[in-house]
Design a protein around this motif. Structure first.
Motif, mmCIF file in Angstrom:
data_model
loop_
_atom_site.group_PDB
_atom_site.id
_atom_site.type_symbol
_atom_site.label_atom_id
_atom_site.label_comp_id
_atom_site.label_asym_id
_atom_site.label_seq_id
_atom_site.Cartn_x
_atom_site.Cartn_y
_atom_site.Cartn_z
ATOM 1 N N ARG A 246 0.706 1.394 -2.077
ATOM 2 C CA ARG A 246 0.489 0.492 -3.229
ATOM 3 C C ARG A 246 -0.631 0.992 -4.120
ATOM 4 O O ARG A 246 -0.587 0.830 -5.340
ATOM 5 C CB ARG A 246 0.170 -0.920 -2.741
ATOM 6 N N GLU A 247 -1.659 1.600 -3.482
ATOM 7 C CA GLU A 247 -2.787 2.106 -4.280
ATOM 8 C C GLU A 247 -2.421 3.374 -5.032
ATOM 9 O O GLU A 247 -2.853 3.598 -6.154
ATOM 10 C CB GLU A 247 -3.988 2.390 -3.377
ATOM 11 N N GLN A 248 -1.623 4.237 -4.378
ATOM 12 C CA GLN A 248 -1.414 5.582 -4.919
ATOM 13 C C GLN A 248 -0.113 5.727 -5.704
ATOM 14 O O GLN A 248 0.002 6.616 -6.542
ATOM 15 C CB GLN A 248 -1.439 6.607 -3.762
ATOM 16 N N ASP A 249 0.859 4.891 -5.417
ATOM 17 C CA ASP A 249 2.154 5.061 -6.063
ATOM 18 C C ASP A 249 2.394 3.884 -7.003
ATOM 19 O O ASP A 249 2.593 2.755 -6.562
ATOM 20 C CB ASP A 249 3.251 5.131 -4.983
ATOM 21 N N PRO A 250 2.394 4.133 -8.302
ATOM 22 C CA PRO A 250 2.544 3.034 -9.267
ATOM 23 C C PRO A 250 3.829 2.240 -9.067
ATOM 24 O O PRO A 250 3.864 1.036 -9.336
ATOM 25 C CB PRO A 250 2.560 3.742 -10.628
ATOM 26 N N VAL A 251 4.876 2.920 -8.602
ATOM 27 C CA VAL A 251 6.154 2.225 -8.410
ATOM 28 C C VAL A 251 6.052 1.220 -7.262
ATOM 29 O O VAL A 251 6.514 0.083 -7.371
ATOM 30 C CB VAL A 251 7.298 3.241 -8.169
ATOM 31 N N VAL A 252 5.434 1.643 -6.164
ATOM 32 C CA VAL A 252 5.247 0.724 -5.034
ATOM 33 C C VAL A 252 4.306 -0.412 -5.443
ATOM 34 O O VAL A 252 4.525 -1.574 -5.126
ATOM 35 C CB VAL A 252 4.702 1.469 -3.798
ATOM 36 N N SER A 253 3.283 -0.045 -6.188
ATOM 37 C CA SER A 253 2.316 -1.039 -6.649
ATOM 38 C C SER A 253 2.990 -2.097 -7.518
ATOM 39 O O SER A 253 2.792 -3.295 -7.342
ATOM 40 C CB SER A 253 1.216 -0.340 -7.438
ATOM 41 N N ARG A 254 3.825 -1.641 -8.422
ATOM 42 C CA ARG A 254 4.489 -2.574 -9.335
ATOM 43 C C ARG A 254 5.427 -3.514 -8.582
ATOM 44 O O ARG A 254 5.692 -4.634 -9.032
ATOM 45 C CB ARG A 254 5.281 -1.765 -10.383
ATOM 46 N N GLY A 255 5.926 -3.053 -7.431
ATOM 47 C CA GLY A 255 6.833 -3.879 -6.631
ATOM 48 C C GLY A 255 6.127 -4.841 -5.696
ATOM 49 O O GLY A 255 6.773 -5.595 -4.983
ATOM 50 N N HIS A 256 4.769 -4.816 -5.690
ATOM 51 C CA HIS A 256 3.997 -5.736 -4.841
ATOM 52 C C HIS A 256 4.538 -5.749 -3.407
ATOM 53 O O HIS A 256 4.751 -6.828 -2.841
ATOM 54 C CB HIS A 256 4.038 -7.158 -5.392
ATOM 55 N N ALA A 257 4.790 -4.573 -2.855
ATOM 56 C CA ALA A 257 5.374 -4.504 -1.513
ATOM 57 C C ALA A 257 4.483 -5.203 -0.490
ATOM 58 O O ALA A 257 3.283 -4.966 -0.447
ATOM 59 C CB ALA A 257 5.564 -3.038 -1.116
ATOM 60 N N THR A 258 5.097 -6.079 0.289
ATOM 61 C CA THR A 258 4.369 -6.701 1.394
ATOM 62 C C THR A 258 5.125 -6.444 2.689
ATOM 63 O O THR A 258 6.343 -6.311 2.692
ATOM 64 C CB THR A 258 4.218 -8.220 1.216
ATOM 65 N N VAL A 259 4.367 -6.382 3.783
ATOM 66 C CA VAL A 259 4.955 -6.034 5.069
ATOM 67 C C VAL A 259 4.600 -7.126 6.068
ATOM 68 O O VAL A 259 3.503 -7.693 6.012
ATOM 69 C CB VAL A 259 4.426 -4.628 5.498
ATOM 70 N N SER A 260 5.540 -7.485 6.927
ATOM 71 C CA SER A 260 5.262 -8.522 7.925
ATOM 72 C C SER A 260 6.019 -8.229 9.204
ATOM 73 O O SER A 260 7.116 -7.674 9.170
ATOM 74 C CB SER A 260 5.669 -9.897 7.381
ATOM 75 N N ARG A 261 5.433 -8.599 10.334
ATOM 76 C CA ARG A 261 6.095 -8.374 11.624
ATOM 77 C C ARG A 261 7.234 -9.362 11.788
ATOM 78 O O ARG A 261 7.118 -10.517 11.381
ATOM 79 C CB ARG A 261 5.081 -8.524 12.750
ATOM 80 N N SER A 262 8.322 -8.912 12.399
ATOM 81 C CA SER A 262 9.500 -9.783 12.443
ATOM 82 C C SER A 262 10.235 -9.735 13.772
ATOM 83 O O SER A 262 11.403 -10.095 13.846
ATOM 84 C CB SER A 262 10.470 -9.377 11.325
ATOM 85 N N GLY A 263 9.554 -9.287 14.828
ATOM 86 C CA GLY A 263 10.232 -9.260 16.125
ATOM 87 C C GLY A 263 9.394 -8.442 17.090
ATOM 88 O O GLY A 263 8.219 -8.756 17.302
ATOM 89 N N PHE A 264 9.991 -7.403 17.629
ATOM 90 C CA PHE A 264 9.297 -6.565 18.603
ATOM 91 C C PHE A 264 7.853 -6.263 18.223
ATOM 92 O O PHE A 264 7.555 -5.910 17.069
ATOM 93 C CB PHE A 264 10.002 -5.215 18.735
ATOM 94 N N PHE A 265 6.990 -6.362 19.211
ATOM 95 C CA PHE A 265 5.615 -5.894 19.057
ATOM 96 C C PHE A 265 5.173 -5.523 20.456
ATOM 97 O O PHE A 265 4.413 -6.245 21.095
ATOM 98 C CB PHE A 265 4.740 -6.994 18.451
ATOM 99 N N SER A 266 5.715 -4.438 20.958
ATOM 100 C CA SER A 266 5.610 -4.163 22.389
ATOM 101 C C SER A 266 5.009 -2.788 22.659
ATOM 102 O O SER A 266 5.137 -1.872 21.855
ATOM 103 C CB SER A 266 6.999 -4.242 23.016
ATOM 104 N N ASP A 267 4.364 -2.681 23.817
ATOM 105 C CA ASP A 267 3.789 -1.409 24.254
ATOM 106 C C ASP A 267 4.760 -0.666 25.164
ATOM 107 O O ASP A 267 5.767 -1.206 25.595
ATOM 108 C CB ASP A 267 2.465 -1.665 24.985
#
Lengths: 357, 357
Positions: A246-267
């Motif tokens: 988001r900081e380095q790529d204007p296209v990603v920045s413009r898309g306000h990309a957000t990320v969230s966990r949605s299932g597996f979170f395992s070791d």
């Protein structure tokens, strides 16, 4: 506890063979029963009824789920039924578990553990090609949401196509995947594998009308945690990857990309060699299959991490030969299912001891 | 036919102003009525009732469709109602048309034409910012379907992600879009526009489960036909682009990309200057707006190609100021709607002539 006699073991083996037509029919029914996430109740009810009845039941059997993991689930049940059909009762306590969410969170098995169930050894009948899993890796599921700017296609450049930001971000995530594969070179269990860390974009959805620039894109990812990172550190690196994009790529920045966990979170989990539990499986496999049991490391997720990491119970992952897992042409080898069922039945008998009954 | 007197024209203008609150309320109702493809019946029924009743009932009005094209549609109706409210009947025949599918095929207007309706001039109240469309371009809709190979994400490389083929093919289609923009440089109407040929990927769908490599990807495109090509030649070039991509790019080839038409397949239309129909609009615009009417070329699709190309009827596309067409913040300027409604009403009166009634 009295060990089973050679005759008793033969009786068990004969009972597996006799019960096998029933087993195949029941497996067909189970394969035909929906068992997708949030829609697992019917399959669970079917298993519960069959467990209750357990006075219960070609070369390949085809069907989504036939291998992963209905074949193994039914093998557990029919192993126990073979024991009973041979006129035997285990002296120790045998748990059969049929749990939801193994494919997306592991919460089903975690819940069983939280209800207080424990054991001295665990056998998980995942379709591992009649080999033993020495180590498996952790897995994370996450979702990415992108916001674009809707517009009429005639003034496309006034809008912002959320798909462009998704493409750009996926390229960044692929760089992280490559980095994670690089730091896995030389790992004890996974160092010799060509590409153990897979980042799979499994769902992507965007837009609803060809003549509009779409303002929304959603995609879902399954990624393997490198063995040198725990899931928490891996997750931090994913968040950092998105933030840097988001900081380095204007296209990603413009898309306000957000990320969230949605299932597996395992070791990951590593089965330490030399346990009594593993010894018995090796012995039985050698007896029944006539060759040495091989062990291998897999980047799959397996519930053995729950028993192994949180209860310190040796967790053997060993199951039949299956192919095209998760594919529409998924299939399980029935001779292999039969062989594994025999091994599970004998495992119960030898591990627990038996009495007539 | 008797021309309207200055008093009669003033009465029409007054009636437009008096009826305008009703017009806005009705426009709100129409905007709130679903009118998506295959779900246009309610909006059509509402228009039909209002047409039937036509003895009927701020600065910007917001809502999806407020500008494109419910504002203009309602302006047509209220222009006619203003004529009637002024106690006048047109001497010539006036058709008001409310048609489906203007946004995806043009078949609604084609169907009206096939039912035998024709006219000496057509005014289409598209939200063109109170300017006249001198030329518009043809549009093609098409779908692309890709077939991948489903697999468990743990063996991702055994599967084939249909999204990869979609990405690769979109890159090829963007090259075609660039070529089409290059061959449009120097065109009489579009040669000075920066990027008249837009190729919009408006829908993309793939996969249903993060832990599976998906075996299917579908995307839908709206693309503008370059003025030097008809839609048929443009379509052949699209098919050729996909075919070459399949031959030259192993990823596209592996995805078995297929392309099919899915809506628009239309040619451009140029309004020849100097018609009597245009002259009257220029005169009225100047009277009402106090400035000269401007004309411009747009890469949008407009139904004027139906009347203009197949019936040789001069087709004037002229309508109110609207913004964010197809966006969730779409809006139409109500003063502009009022001004256009006046112009339409006076146009009917002067073109057809009037009598008291």
């Amino acid at each position: 506890m009295p060990a089973p006699t050679a005759e008793q073991e033969q009786a068990i083996r004969d009972a597996v063979v006799r019960g096998f037509d029933d087993q195949v029919r029941f497996l067909q029914e189970l394969v035909a029963t929906p068992s997708r996430r949030t829609d697992e109740a019917d399959a669970q009810r079917l298993m519960a009824r069959a467990f209750e009845d357990a006075g219960l039941t070609v070369d390949w059997l085809y069907g989504r789920g036939a291998g992963d993991m209905k074949g193994g689930l039914v093998a557990n049940l029919f192993a126990y039924k073979a024991l009973r059909a041979a006129g035997l009762l285990p002296e120790g306590r045998v748990h059969l578990q049929s749990v939801p969410e193994e494919e997306c969170t592991g919460n089903g098995t975690l819940s069983v553990m939280q209800h207080g169930y424990t054991a001295d050894a665990v056998v998980i009948s995942e379709p591992m090609g009649e080999a033993l899993v020495r180590a498996h890796l952790g897995v994370i599921w996450f979702d990415v949401d992108i916001t674009g700017t809707a517009a009429h296609a005639q003034e496309m450049s006034r809008g912002f196509n959320a798909l462009d930001a998704a493409f750009a971000l996926i390229v960044r995530l692929r760089e992280l995947e490559q980095h994670w594969n690089e730091i896995t070179v030389g790992d004890e269990h996974f160092g010799d594998q060509e590409h153990p860390i897979n980042l799979n974009v499994g769902v992507l959805e965007a837009g609803e009308w060809p003549s509009s620039v779409f303002d929304r894109c959603h995609f879902s990812v399954r990624v393997v945690v490198p063995p040198s990172l725990g899931s928490q550190r891996a997750w931090e690196q994913i968040e950092q990857c998105v933030e840097e994009a988001r900081e380095q790529d204007p296209v990603v920045s413009r898309g306000h990309a957000t990320v969230s966990r949605s299932g597996f979170f395992s070791d990951r989990y590593v089965l330490q060699p030399g346990s009594e539990a593993e010894g018995l499986l090796r012995e039985l496999f050698s007896d029944v299959a006539g060759r040495e049991l091989e062990a291998f490391a897999t980047p799959a997720y397996i519930d053995s991490r729950v028993y192994g990491n949180y209860q310190d119970v040796p967790s053997l992952v060993f199951g039949p030969v299956a192919e095209s897992l998760h594919g529409k042409d998924e299939r399980v080898n029935l001779e292999s299912v039969k062989r594994c069922t025999e091994i599970y039945a004998l495992y119960m008998a030898r591990w627990c001891g038996v009495r007539e009954g």
